[in-house]
Design an enzyme around this catalytic site. Structure first.
Site, PDB file in Angstrom:
ATOM      1  CB  ALA A  84      -4.356   1.747  11.192  1.00 15.80           C
ATOM      2  CB  ILE A 133       0.436   3.122   8.707  1.00 18.50           C
ATOM      3  CG1 ILE A 133       1.401   1.972   9.046  1.00 18.50           C
ATOM      4  CG2 ILE A 133      -0.860   2.896   9.983  1.00 18.50           C
ATOM      5  CD1 ILE A 133       2.210   1.799  10.157  1.00 18.50           C
ATOM      6  CG  HIS A 134      -4.287   4.033   4.729  1.00 17.04           C
ATOM      7  ND1 HIS A 134      -5.473   3.403   4.705  1.00 17.04           N
ATOM      8  CD2 HIS A 134      -3.483   3.591   3.780  1.00 17.04           C
ATOM      9  CE1 HIS A 134      -5.442   2.712   3.562  1.00 17.04           C
ATOM     10  NE2 HIS A 134      -4.159   2.635   3.219  1.00 17.04           N
ATOM     11  N   GLY A 135      -5.946   4.470   7.808  1.00 17.53           N
ATOM     12  CA  GLY A 135      -7.046   4.201   8.649  1.00 17.53           C
ATOM     13  C   GLY A 135      -7.407   2.721   8.194  1.00 17.53           C
ATOM     14  CG  ASP A 168      -2.171   1.041   1.023  1.00 18.28           C
ATOM     15  OD1 ASP A 168      -1.762   2.144   0.659  1.00 18.28           O
ATOM     16  OD2 ASP A 168      -3.266   0.644   1.495  1.00 18.28           O
TER      17      ASP A 168
END
Length: 155
Positions: free
Chosen positions: A18, A13-15, A9
């Site tokens: 995570a 790290i994103h919503g 990705d």
């Protein structure tokens, strides 16, 4: 070594990474392997802030990540990377992957649309074919509940 999930990705790290993925594939820590981010203190701080409470976080260069995953630390890791070449480098360093999830490789000049969230250029295709040739399943899904597409069937 216990890598519960490996995801490509470009946003790292994103919503969705995570929370959705780390819930669907429970883990103790989120590990990012990215040479550029590992050298950037601001990027490291932002990534660490995106990690859910109660989960560990590590950020490594490719060399450090190879060394880290060569040993069994007893933790379930969720590995996130931007570039499929990182996975190939880890495979060549002796790290085994049954499958990887491909979710966010976005449009750039010279890249061809595979799905709405996966665009590949010739280099990416060559790397993925090499991974498929050594038995790594290439699972294209944006979210955990999405229908899986085996990338090797469309490249």
């Amino acid at each position: 070594m216990s890598i519960n999930l490996t995801r490509i990705d470009e946003r790292l790290i994103h919503g969705q990474v995570a929370y959705s993925w780390s819930v669907a594939y429970p883990c103790d820590e989120i590990v990012v392997i990215d040479d550029q981010a590992a050298q950037d203190d601001m990027q490291k701080m932002l990534l660490e802030m995106a990690v859910p409470e109660g989960k560990g976080f590590k950020l490594f260069t490719v060399t450090e990540g190879s060394e880290y995953f060569a040993k069994d630390n007893g933790l379930k890791s969720f590995l996130v990377i931007k570039d499929p070449a990182v996975i190939l480098a880890l495979v060549k360093a002796g790290i085994h992957f049954d499958s990887i999830n491909i979710g966010g490789m976005y449009f750039k000049e010279g890249k061809k649309e595979i799905t709405k969230t996966v665009y590949l250029d010739e280099r990416d295709v060559a790397v993925f074919k090499e991974l498929a040739d050594v038995g790594v399943k290439l699972d294209v899904r944006t979210a955990p509940g999405d229908k899986s597409l085996e990338l090797s069937t469309v490249i």
